[in-house]
Enzyme design. Sequence first.
Site, PDB file in Angstrom:
ATOM      1  N   GLN A  57      -4.938   3.349  16.176  1.00  0.00           N
ATOM      2  CA  GLN A  57      -6.095   2.664  15.624  1.00  0.00           C
ATOM      3  C   GLN A  57      -7.016   2.244  16.763  1.00  0.00           C
ATOM      4  OE1 GLN A  57      -6.485   2.449  12.412  1.00  0.00           O
ATOM      5  NE2 GLN A  57      -4.576   2.005  11.358  1.00  0.00           N
ATOM      6  N   THR A  75     -10.403   3.967  10.545  1.00  0.00           N
ATOM      7  CA  THR A  75     -10.270   3.074  11.698  1.00  0.00           C
ATOM      8  C   THR A  75      -9.738   3.796  12.935  1.00  0.00           C
ATOM      9  OG1 THR A  75      -8.129   2.352  10.826  1.00  0.00           O
ATOM     10  CG2 THR A  75     -10.035   0.960  10.367  1.00  0.00           C
ATOM     11  N   LYS A  96       0.855  -1.182   0.000  1.00  0.00           N
ATOM     12  CA  LYS A  96       0.000   0.000   0.000  1.00  0.00           C
ATOM     13  C   LYS A  96       0.888   1.228   0.000  1.00  0.00           C
ATOM     14  CE  LYS A  96      -1.141   2.636   3.101  1.00  0.00           C
ATOM     15  NZ  LYS A  96      -1.503   3.373   4.328  1.00  0.00           N
ATOM     16  N   ARG A 142      -3.663  -6.033  13.323  1.00  0.00           N
ATOM     17  CA  ARG A 142      -2.560  -6.166  14.261  1.00  0.00           C
ATOM     18  C   ARG A 142      -2.320  -7.641  14.550  1.00  0.00           C
ATOM     19  NH1 ARG A 142      -2.008  -1.803  12.896  1.00  0.00           N
ATOM     20  NH2 ARG A 142      -1.877   0.153  14.055  1.00  0.00           N
ATOM     21  N   THR A 145     -15.522  16.987 -10.668  1.00  0.00           N
ATOM     22  CA  THR A 145     -14.675  17.232 -11.838  1.00  0.00           C
ATOM     23  C   THR A 145     -13.205  17.036 -11.519  1.00  0.00           C
ATOM     24  OG1 THR A 145     -16.269  18.794 -12.781  1.00  0.00           O
ATOM     25  CG2 THR A 145     -13.986  18.940 -13.555  1.00  0.00           C
ATOM     26  N   THR A 146     -12.774  17.551 -10.367  1.00  0.00           N
ATOM     27  CA  THR A 146     -11.369  17.420  -9.974  1.00  0.00           C
ATOM     28  C   THR A 146     -11.000  15.960  -9.749  1.00  0.00           C
ATOM     29  OG1 THR A 146     -11.360  19.620  -8.975  1.00  0.00           O
ATOM     30  CG2 THR A 146      -9.667  18.084  -8.235  1.00  0.00           C
ATOM     31  N   ASP A 172      -3.367   4.413  -1.933  1.00  0.00           N
ATOM     32  CA  ASP A 172      -4.353   4.879  -0.947  1.00  0.00           C
ATOM     33  C   ASP A 172      -4.252   6.402  -0.773  1.00  0.00           C
ATOM     34  OD1 ASP A 172      -6.296   4.805   1.012  1.00  0.00           O
ATOM     35  OD2 ASP A 172      -4.893   4.258   2.614  1.00  0.00           O
ATOM     36  N   LEU A 173      -4.823   7.132  -1.743  1.00  0.00           N
ATOM     37  CA  LEU A 173      -4.737   8.592  -1.718  1.00  0.00           C
ATOM     38  C   LEU A 173      -5.968   9.268  -1.112  1.00  0.00           C
ATOM     39  CD1 LEU A 173      -3.032   9.380  -5.137  1.00  0.00           C
ATOM     40  CD2 LEU A 173      -1.998   9.030  -2.877  1.00  0.00           C
ATOM     41  N   LYS A 174      -7.036   8.494  -0.902  1.00  0.00           N
ATOM     42  CA  LYS A 174      -8.241   9.022  -0.232  1.00  0.00           C
ATOM     43  C   LYS A 174      -8.724  10.323  -0.874  1.00  0.00           C
ATOM     44  CE  LYS A 174      -7.088   7.038   4.305  1.00  0.00           C
ATOM     45  NZ  LYS A 174      -5.817   6.350   3.967  1.00  0.00           N
ATOM     46  N   LEU A 175      -8.884  10.304  -2.185  1.00  0.00           N
ATOM     47  CA  LEU A 175      -9.309  11.513  -2.890  1.00  0.00           C
ATOM     48  C   LEU A 175     -10.677  11.990  -2.403  1.00  0.00           C
ATOM     49  CD1 LEU A 175      -8.210  10.845  -6.576  1.00  0.00           C
ATOM     50  CD2 LEU A 175      -6.931  11.903  -4.713  1.00  0.00           C
ATOM     51  N   GLY A 205       0.593  -2.439   8.589  1.00  0.00           N
ATOM     52  CA  GLY A 205       1.731  -1.540   8.620  1.00  0.00           C
ATOM     53  C   GLY A 205       2.652  -1.800   9.783  1.00  0.00           C
ATOM     54  N   ARG A 206       2.400  -1.113  10.898  1.00  0.00           N
ATOM     55  CA  ARG A 206       3.343  -1.112  12.003  1.00  0.00           C
ATOM     56  C   ARG A 206       3.580  -2.474  12.642  1.00  0.00           C
ATOM     57  NH1 ARG A 206       0.730   4.408  14.278  1.00  0.00           N
ATOM     58  NH2 ARG A 206      -1.035   3.415  13.247  1.00  0.00           N
ATOM     59  N   ASP A 241     -12.818  15.582  -3.278  1.00  0.00           N
ATOM     60  CA  ASP A 241     -12.887  16.921  -3.851  1.00  0.00           C
ATOM     61  C   ASP A 241     -14.149  16.997  -4.705  1.00  0.00           C
ATOM     62  OD1 ASP A 241     -12.133  19.519  -4.884  1.00  0.00           O
ATOM     63  OD2 ASP A 241     -10.045  18.979  -4.507  1.00  0.00           O
ATOM     64  N   ILE A 242     -14.316  18.096  -5.440  1.00  0.00           N
ATOM     65  CA  ILE A 242     -15.482  18.204  -6.304  1.00  0.00           C
ATOM     66  C   ILE A 242     -15.371  17.150  -7.400  1.00  0.00           C
ATOM     67  CG2 ILE A 242     -15.803  20.652  -5.791  1.00  0.00           C
ATOM     68  CD1 ILE A 242     -14.587  21.257  -8.553  1.00  0.00           C
TER      69      ILE A 242
END
Length: 237
Positions: free
Chosen positions: A191, A120, A31, A182, A66-67, A58-61, A211-212, A63-64
Amino acid sequence: MNRIYLALDFPCWKEAKQFIEWNELKGVPVKVGMELFYREGPAVIERLKDNNHPIFLDLKLHDIPTTVNKAMKNIAKLGVDMVSTHATGGSEMIQAAKEGLLSGLSDGYKTQLMAITVLTSMDKDSLNNELLLPGEVEENVVRFAKLAEQNGADGVVCSPHEAKQIKAACGPSFLSVTPGIRLQLSEKNDQKRIATPAYAREHGADNLVIGRSITKANDPYEAYQQAVKEWKHGIKS
């Protein structure tokens, strides 16, 4: 098929590359989040693809429409497996995100759209009292999942505790990616809604993000293998 995505939450490619190589994790699913992507840009995706890593971008977009649509057209050309947007952006934004991915297709490679439900790091208190969203966490997650499914998303990002309810509400083919994983002896950190790989699989998760529990382990290679064992065989310790 390996469904465990290693979260490369490193500040730069040099550190991420060293971690992968030193711990013999070349080729595992990864990721890539905002921290690494905003530093390195699309080049980091190409480097990972050169080493055959499946990638969840994983950019979590949010916005409006169109963007988000225009951003997704560019992301589609990167050839990643999955990319994320926030379900709270609403139906038009989710539709625009999907349309962007489809219109930006390169060489027929299909990137799946995953919608973030409830982070989370959040719990009932933060939902009810800060965001003023009434009800239990699970109710809100399922509501966002249904919104995402109805508007073209391929799945959602949720905690392992909600994956089963999402399958019931949206159908077995609707995917769930579950962070907050975990291993048995790992710390919770920031988390709140966490679970083990065995619990996640038992409760309907399709893909895990870890991850961790791995990157901060004394032996990251062994920690990753332990996660795979827990996922495949239900081993809980």
